[in-house]
Design a protein around this motif. Sequence first.
Motif, PDB file in Angstrom:
ATOM      1  N   LEU A  72       7.273   3.498  -7.202  1.00  0.00           N
ATOM      2  CA  LEU A  72       6.331   4.621  -7.186  1.00  0.00           C
ATOM      3  C   LEU A  72       5.593   4.742  -8.521  1.00  0.00           C
ATOM      4  N   ARG A  73       6.258   4.412  -9.621  1.00  0.00           N
ATOM      5  CA  ARG A  73       5.584   4.415 -10.924  1.00  0.00           C
ATOM      6  C   ARG A  73       4.453   3.383 -10.941  1.00  0.00           C
ATOM      7  N   ASP A  74       4.743   2.185 -10.468  1.00  0.00           N
ATOM      8  CA  ASP A  74       3.715   1.140 -10.419  1.00  0.00           C
ATOM      9  C   ASP A  74       2.598   1.525  -9.456  1.00  0.00           C
ATOM     10  N   PHE A  75       2.979   2.115  -8.325  1.00  0.00           N
ATOM     11  CA  PHE A  75       1.995   2.508  -7.315  1.00  0.00           C
ATOM     12  C   PHE A  75       1.043   3.562  -7.864  1.00  0.00           C
ATOM     13  N   LEU A  76       1.591   4.527  -8.599  1.00  0.00           N
ATOM     14  CA  LEU A  76       0.773   5.594  -9.172  1.00  0.00           C
ATOM     15  C   LEU A  76      -0.277   5.044 -10.124  1.00  0.00           C
ATOM     16  N   GLN A  77       0.080   4.027 -10.884  1.00  0.00           N
ATOM     17  CA  GLN A  77      -0.795   3.506 -11.926  1.00  0.00           C
ATOM     18  C   GLN A  77      -1.655   2.336 -11.468  1.00  0.00           C
ATOM     19  N   SER A  78      -1.497   1.874 -10.229  1.00  0.00           N
ATOM     20  CA  SER A  78      -2.184   0.668  -9.774  1.00  0.00           C
ATOM     21  C   SER A  78      -3.445   0.984  -8.978  1.00  0.00           C
ATOM     22  N   GLU A  79      -4.252  -0.031  -8.818  1.00  0.00           N
ATOM     23  CA  GLU A  79      -5.437   0.088  -7.976  1.00  0.00           C
ATOM     24  C   GLU A  79      -5.042   0.237  -6.511  1.00  0.00           C
ATOM     25  N   ILE A  80      -3.928  -0.389  -6.127  1.00  0.00           N
ATOM     26  CA  ILE A  80      -3.453  -0.245  -4.747  1.00  0.00           C
ATOM     27  C   ILE A  80      -3.148   1.209  -4.444  1.00  0.00           C
ATOM     28  N   GLY A  81      -2.526   1.893  -5.399  1.00  0.00           N
ATOM     29  CA  GLY A  81      -2.223   3.308  -5.199  1.00  0.00           C
ATOM     30  C   GLY A  81      -3.469   4.135  -4.973  1.00  0.00           C
ATOM     31  N   LYS A  82      -4.532   3.815  -5.688  1.00  0.00           N
ATOM     32  CA  LYS A  82      -5.794   4.545  -5.522  1.00  0.00           C
ATOM     33  C   LYS A  82      -6.380   4.337  -4.132  1.00  0.00           C
ATOM     34  N   GLN A  83      -6.136   3.156  -3.534  1.00  0.00           N
ATOM     35  CA  GLN A  83      -6.662   2.890  -2.192  1.00  0.00           C
ATOM     36  C   GLN A  83      -6.056   3.825  -1.152  1.00  0.00           C
ATOM     37  N   TYR A  84      -4.857   4.331  -1.412  1.00  0.00           N
ATOM     38  CA  TYR A  84      -4.171   5.201  -0.458  1.00  0.00           C
ATOM     39  C   TYR A  84      -4.388   6.690  -0.758  1.00  0.00           C
ATOM     40  N   ALA A  85      -5.226   7.011  -1.708  1.00  0.00           N
ATOM     41  CA  ALA A  85      -5.440   8.411  -2.092  1.00  0.00           C
ATOM     42  C   ALA A  85      -6.030   9.207  -0.930  1.00  0.00           C
ATOM     43  N   ASP A  86      -5.439  10.361  -0.659  1.00  0.00           N
ATOM     44  CA  ASP A  86      -5.958  11.238   0.391  1.00  0.00           C
ATOM     45  C   ASP A  86      -6.126  12.671  -0.106  1.00  0.00           C
ATOM     46  N   ILE A  87      -5.970  12.875  -1.410  1.00  0.00           N
ATOM     47  CA  ILE A  87      -6.210  14.172  -2.040  1.00  0.00           C
ATOM     48  C   ILE A  87      -6.648  13.907  -3.472  1.00  0.00           C
ATOM     49  N   PHE A  88      -7.521  14.766  -4.000  1.00  0.00           N
ATOM     50  CA  PHE A  88      -8.081  14.530  -5.333  1.00  0.00           C
ATOM     51  C   PHE A  88      -7.882  15.782  -6.170  1.00  0.00           C
ATOM     52  N   LEU A  89      -7.241  15.613  -7.318  1.00  0.00           N
ATOM     53  CA  LEU A  89      -6.866  16.718  -8.187  1.00  0.00           C
ATOM     54  C   LEU A  89      -7.847  16.801  -9.344  1.00  0.00           C
ATOM     55  N   PRO A 122      -6.927  10.759  -8.393  1.00  0.00           N
ATOM     56  CA  PRO A 122      -6.526  10.512  -6.996  1.00  0.00           C
ATOM     57  C   PRO A 122      -5.022  10.662  -6.835  1.00  0.00           C
ATOM     58  N   ALA A 123      -4.597  11.195  -5.695  1.00  0.00           N
ATOM     59  CA  ALA A 123      -3.170  11.422  -5.454  1.00  0.00           C
ATOM     60  C   ALA A 123      -2.878  11.295  -3.965  1.00  0.00           C
ATOM     61  N   HIS A 124      -1.635  11.623  -3.581  1.00  0.00           N
ATOM     62  CA  HIS A 124      -1.174  11.390  -2.210  1.00  0.00           C
ATOM     63  C   HIS A 124      -0.438  12.625  -1.711  1.00  0.00           C
ATOM     64  N   LYS A 125      -0.911  13.174  -0.615  1.00  0.00           N
ATOM     65  CA  LYS A 125      -0.358  14.418  -0.092  1.00  0.00           C
ATOM     66  C   LYS A 125       1.145  14.365   0.182  1.00  0.00           C
ATOM     67  N   PRO A 126       1.665  13.308   0.836  1.00  0.00           N
ATOM     68  CA  PRO A 126       3.113  13.322   1.125  1.00  0.00           C
ATOM     69  C   PRO A 126       3.978  13.420  -0.129  1.00  0.00           C
ATOM     70  N   MET A 163       2.264  14.047 -13.449  1.00  0.00           N
ATOM     71  CA  MET A 163       2.195  13.167 -12.284  1.00  0.00           C
ATOM     72  C   MET A 163       3.309  12.125 -12.324  1.00  0.00           C
ATOM     73  N   ARG A 164       3.617  11.609 -13.503  1.00  0.00           N
ATOM     74  CA  ARG A 164       4.715  10.648 -13.603  1.00  0.00           C
ATOM     75  C   ARG A 164       6.043  11.318 -13.239  1.00  0.00           C
ATOM     76  N   TYR A 165       6.200  12.581 -13.608  1.00  0.00           N
ATOM     77  CA  TYR A 165       7.413  13.305 -13.232  1.00  0.00           C
ATOM     78  C   TYR A 165       7.475  13.500 -11.712  1.00  0.00           C
ATOM     79  N   ILE A 166       6.353  13.865 -11.110  1.00  0.00           N
ATOM     80  CA  ILE A 166       6.319  14.107  -9.667  1.00  0.00           C
ATOM     81  C   ILE A 166       6.612  12.826  -8.894  1.00  0.00           C
ATOM     82  N   TYR A 167       5.997  11.731  -9.280  1.00  0.00           N
ATOM     83  CA  TYR A 167       6.098  10.496  -8.511  1.00  0.00           C
ATOM     84  C   TYR A 167       7.409   9.747  -8.745  1.00  0.00           C
TER      85      TYR A 167
END
Length: 752
Positions: A575-592, A600-604, A645-649
Amino acid sequence: MSTMSEELSEDNLTLNFGPKEPVHCWKKLQPCEEFVGAKRSKQTLVSWSDGLYIFGGDNGKRMLNDFLVFHIGEGSWARVVYTGTPPAPRYHHSAVVFSNSMFIFGGYTGDINSNSNLHNKNDLFEYKFKSSQWLEWKDVITGPLPPARSAHGAIVYDNKLWIFAGYDGHARLNDLWMIDLTDVHPHWMQVNQTGDHPPTCCNFPTAVVDDSMYVFSGQSGAKITNHLYEFKFLEQRWIRIPTEHLLRGAPAPPQRRYGHTMVAHNRQLYVFGGAVEGTLQSELHCYDVDSRSWSIVQPVDGSQSPSGRLFHSGAVCDNAMYIFGGTLDAAATRSGEMYRFQFSSYPKCTLINDFAKLLQNGQFCDVEFLLGESKDALSAHSVVVAARSPFLHEKIMDVHKQSSTLQSPSFIHDNPLVVALPQATMEVFKMALHFMYTDRIHPSLESTSREGMSSEQMLLMMDVYKLSLLLKIQRLEMLCVQYIQASINEENVLLVLENACELRLCSLKDYCLKFIVRESSFKTIVMSSEFENIEQSLMVEIIRRQQSCIRSRPTSPDFSHEDEQSIPSSLQDDLRDFLQSEIGKQYADIFLEVGEVVIPAHKPVLAARCAYFEAMFRSFMPKDHSVKITFGKIIPTEQAFHSLMRYIYCGDSVMPSEDALYLFAAPDFFGFSNQRLQVYCKSTLEQKVSVDNILDIFEAADAIKMEEVKAHILSLIVNDFGTIIKQAHFRTLKRELLLDILDTLAAKMYQK
């Protein structure tokens, strides 16, 4: 004692609202002088109020029944003044505290100097702390007594004293007895134990966490192990805590031992000392009940750590463990030392529990898997499965690109994406999905017996292993292999071999072949009826393998090369890598929106970790899928929000002190499961305030209206005003802050 001025001159500041001792710090306290009490071992130690109470033991020449107290606040020793008749001199007895009394049971008594009248006891004594009175229960108890014993375990649970195992003078025991300490007519009852109970044993410790009692190692002859056993009080059932989930390369359980201590604190078990293969241990091992993992606790620099010892005693008071006495060497030198170990009081990380609840409640699922030929539907969260499985990421992205009509790169769909997985069945994929969310093998696949998994569990685990190869989840793959290998025996190895061939699991097949051709196993296996029914090609392969290694036969399968593998990434890592990666941004469905910055972030993930977001997404979806972020009226810095965000993820709690100030109030605003982030922020401020950053923290504390922190920082500034005023930053402080400093200086001068 250093002054605030001295601390500042060393570029370090200490906030006064922290613990008195650094966490994980050993400190040697005032030893017990001979005129108060002899150096000893095999005694008991309990805590009550502000005192640590020591009873009995032996000094190498005679058994003792003196009663000592160490007053923690004063750091002083004294003999306890009492009325009534205390227990006879003894050692290897037990002592527990219930309500305002200490209860002593059993032990070994007699004259060790003349080696006469030595015998075990089964008497029960009570010491009332408030009235300083000893009472013996022999005239109170009705019915039969437990067999006399020493070196046993004793705990209190549900108003009852529980006695387990020990030595009766002829043999080791593993029976369990209890007595209700609140009963008007108390009587001992033997407990009918079920499950996989420990072997007969003595000189072991016990500890209680919630509704379970734990037993670790001890003296049990040839059966001695380093297994941890759990007795579930509500079911009156023992289970062996499995170790197969501990990855190669991860901290292993402590070695088997006896004469050690084990205490419980914050759902963790701390094992110290004991004798291991003739050596005395000084490492502190910790078992986390929730993560089921072992670790070695490294003391902080400057600790006054105790030397290795056995037959010492331990107790917990507040947030510290105390160790007293014991045998220090082969010459049986006794100790009168008292040591304190400061526990960490940080609340536990709830990341895995939060994600387990997310999977269980099924909220905010955005992908649906159609499994097997029957296309059974199972919902999940794309952010989790894509972060854990490269294979599923590719499958989800293929469907996303085909179905998306949006021009933006966001992962926003009106309905869940549908992904077909004909290679996976519902039962097996559920097991894999449980691992993706929790980093744990599904409980139904775990064995709690010495024999390992059942045949049904073994076959299902092999299916999960095959699926892990397809999904490219290395951690799950390694865990499956360990579970299977740990459960392979002479009765099931042929079953595993046949299924490994059918599923084309080459490495597992090779392991089975190596197991079969062992000199200790080969004859038993080939003479079994199961061997007669295996395919001819496998039979030939086994015979050839046995003949090829007959001159240099291994004593066990050689998988030493697997120990050299690095530990695969965990849920937190992924999840740490996902948060910081371009792949993680592709799955963004909410924007803070943090000020002018959009993150970019992820609702679930946000909903799983924060009650604020869970309520928001459940009730209504924000306009344009965007949320403005503030902590009350304060807008955090971009850097501080990235720390959040790092704490949350992934549960990361390391952050700069400036971020800690902004995030101190975040738990109250966002509604985390506990106050872990807030405690870490406070600890960061305590440990990282320096001359270089004190004015930055002062400004930040004022900006976000943290009056408690601001007041402490002001006191530190005025205590070494001559140093702080030389900072270039001081001249850029706004007028109101300069006036606050002048007011504090004036108040200090007035007090003088």
